[in-house]
Write a protein that holds these residues in place. Sequence first.
Motif, PDB file in Angstrom:
ATOM      1  N   TRP A  73      42.569  45.179  24.264  1.00 27.98           N
ATOM      2  CA  TRP A  73      43.955  45.387  24.724  1.00 27.98           C
ATOM      3  C   TRP A  73      44.108  46.820  25.258  1.00 27.98           C
ATOM      4  N   GLU A  74      43.283  47.135  26.228  1.00 32.48           N
ATOM      5  CA  GLU A  74      43.291  48.418  26.923  1.00 32.48           C
ATOM      6  C   GLU A  74      43.137  48.138  28.419  1.00 32.48           C
ATOM      7  N   THR A  75      43.595  49.083  29.227  1.00 27.80           N
ATOM      8  CA  THR A  75      43.380  48.961  30.666  1.00 27.80           C
ATOM      9  C   THR A  75      41.895  49.128  30.962  1.00 27.80           C
ATOM     10  N   TYR A  76      41.348  48.254  31.774  1.00 28.67           N
ATOM     11  CA  TYR A  76      39.924  48.343  32.106  1.00 28.67           C
ATOM     12  C   TYR A  76      39.653  49.618  32.899  1.00 28.67           C
ATOM     13  N   PRO A  98      35.300  49.990  29.039  1.00 30.79           N
ATOM     14  CA  PRO A  98      34.739  48.821  29.756  1.00 30.79           C
ATOM     15  C   PRO A  98      35.107  47.482  29.135  1.00 30.79           C
ATOM     16  N   GLU A  99      35.482  47.494  27.849  1.00 33.94           N
ATOM     17  CA  GLU A  99      35.865  46.241  27.194  1.00 33.94           C
ATOM     18  C   GLU A  99      37.309  45.848  27.500  1.00 33.94           C
ATOM     19  N   GLY A 100      38.075  46.800  28.062  1.00 32.02           N
ATOM     20  CA  GLY A 100      39.490  46.547  28.321  1.00 32.02           C
ATOM     21  C   GLY A 100      39.729  45.373  29.251  1.00 32.02           C
ATOM     22  N   LEU A 101      40.699  44.544  28.902  1.00 34.07           N
ATOM     23  CA  LEU A 101      41.038  43.358  29.694  1.00 34.07           C
ATOM     24  C   LEU A 101      42.307  43.531  30.522  1.00 34.07           C
ATOM     25  N   ILE A 102      43.139  44.509  30.148  1.00 33.52           N
ATOM     26  CA  ILE A 102      44.448  44.628  30.788  1.00 33.52           C
ATOM     27  C   ILE A 102      44.281  44.974  32.263  1.00 33.52           C
ATOM     28  N   PHE A 122      37.084  35.970  30.008  1.00 37.82           N
ATOM     29  CA  PHE A 122      38.111  36.294  31.005  1.00 37.82           C
ATOM     30  C   PHE A 122      37.501  36.815  32.304  1.00 37.82           C
ATOM     31  N   LYS A 123      36.388  37.540  32.168  1.00 37.68           N
ATOM     32  CA  LYS A 123      35.857  38.260  33.334  1.00 37.68           C
ATOM     33  C   LYS A 123      35.074  37.378  34.293  1.00 37.68           C
ATOM     34  N   GLN A 124      34.979  36.073  33.994  1.00 36.58           N
ATOM     35  CA  GLN A 124      34.318  35.170  34.942  1.00 36.58           C
ATOM     36  C   GLN A 124      35.222  34.862  36.139  1.00 36.58           C
ATOM     37  N   PHE A 125      36.520  35.190  36.018  1.00 36.91           N
ATOM     38  CA  PHE A 125      37.469  34.885  37.086  1.00 36.91           C
ATOM     39  C   PHE A 125      37.662  36.097  37.985  1.00 36.91           C
TER      40      PHE A 125
END
Length: 599
Positions: free
Chosen positions: A527-530, A535-539, A578-581
């Motif tokens: 739950w951080e801005t990428y 690097p793990e951030g999804l926001i 998530f990062k496959q999209f």
Amino acid sequence: MANPKPKPKAKAKGKKRAKKYSPEELAVRKEQSNQKKEIRDIMKNIGFSRLPYIDGKEFQYNMRTSEMDDIFINENIILITEYTIGSPGTHLLKKKVFYDKINEDKKNFIDFLLTEEKLKSFKEYYENNIKSKYSKNELRVKILYCSKKTISNEHKNLVDDVKFFDYHIVQYFKSLTKTIKKSSKYEFMDFLDIPFEEFGSNIKNSSSKTTHTFKGNILPEEKSKFDEGYKIVSFYIDAASLLRRSYVLRQNGWKDVENVGHYQRMLESSKINAMRKYLSDRNRVFINNIIATISTDKIKLLDKDDKNLVIKDDGEIGNDMFDVTPTKIEIEDSCNIIGLIDGQHRTYAYHEGDDQYEKKISELRKVQNLLVTGILFPKKESPKKRLDFEANLFLEINSNQKNVPSQIQQEIELLINPFSSIAVGKKMLLGLNQSGPLSNFIEQYWYEKGKLKTASIVSYGLRPLVKIEDIKAKDSLFHLWTNPDKNKLKAKNSNDFDLLKEYTEFGVEKIRDLLIAFKANLNAKKWETYSASTPEGLISVSFINGILNVLRMLIENGKVSNIEDYKAKLKGIDSFNFKQFKSSQYRKLGEEIYKKYFK
């Protein structure tokens, strides 16, 4: 015999080794230094003097130990200034007692400043610049609290009579003061809640309000073809008098979070500098007229016999005025009462500057007259309709000019159409940024770095989710909303802002419920801005738009629920890829999450 070894030199007593700072400490010190420089540059441009040897001097005032970061003085205005880059709530509470003591008796605090040896630079400045000009009763003391971080209203309300120089307001005045230098003092006094008649030598005038009279003509609507009740007055006014009274399109300026960028985007330094050179070299006035709107409650119109021409609520002036009529126009000497729609650069070319042209322009400012075509609104016209008129007129005049950025035109369109899906989406995004899982993740101001851009979230995520105009849509928050009066928002020229606010708050709540459930089931690092450092951030825009699309499908399939139910269904979402999209696959991302966890 071998020579004895020389004795090592004794270390000089009293010398301390320079403290070594960690990279983190150095970063904090740099941020503190940058903040101080930013504020000090703004104050210098406005015309304030900064007193030396104030920062870090600890003293006791009224049995309270405290210190101040800076004192700025301009004529009779004294600003007690505090900087902080840390948690503003905790810091503010520590300063509260000291601030309360200042505000209890400001004259007593001035006496203290004059006698405190540690703050002797105040006495020196007072003796040289203030004592012979102003009595202590004519001095105005304000506390200016400057925080890099957002301060909640809850904390602001704990202290009285403190002006919060919030960071977005700092950036507004930073841009403004760079462009028009000391002429920004009129708006800054408005920000400080100091009436301009109390600033400087104005405070010595016996009357609380002063007016100036200018010669002109009244043009009825038959001659202008504007709507009934809209009158046109044309008059000549010296540049100095116009500068004091003017604002550019948005009267709210720094007061309005959503439109804080308008002013500086509409004043181009390069254009103003070129015009100042022209004025200085040619020594002559610009011949084009300036188009403006004028607050009718700040003016009086007089006929040839100096009798008052009453401006009625419907905009009619005097009795049966059908032709161009000579008039004298009395205008109150106040800030922010003449809205410049066209000609802002020609006006602000006369600003009080510090360049090589100032000496010549300071003479021209008082003697050169500019022709103003002023539009008078009927008194009964609502603020919304006035704003619509100003914005539409600006677009009519400027839409074909290359120097008007499309972003300005888009923002003005949003002001004109606050009930459009784009405008509602922007309001909801602002609400999501204020509290909850997305708090402080959204780019709200043009200067913010590393935050989510709003345009794509509003256009591709929120616009289809909030749509009001699509009657058949069953996947929107509007469809979900059960308010019996909701169709009023669809009405053409709707002005039910209370209802609009209800819908906005409803939408924010429903979106936030789903976001809370996602955050609860994800690793905190996600739950951080990428970025490279996270690097793990999804926001990201894609991630948020994907969740908004999940909500659309929940609405469409009648599965909107509460936070606890969402949390239970989203168990295991932490392992979802998530990062496959790709960045534009918002809908596909939403569909996959919905199928796996909700269907």
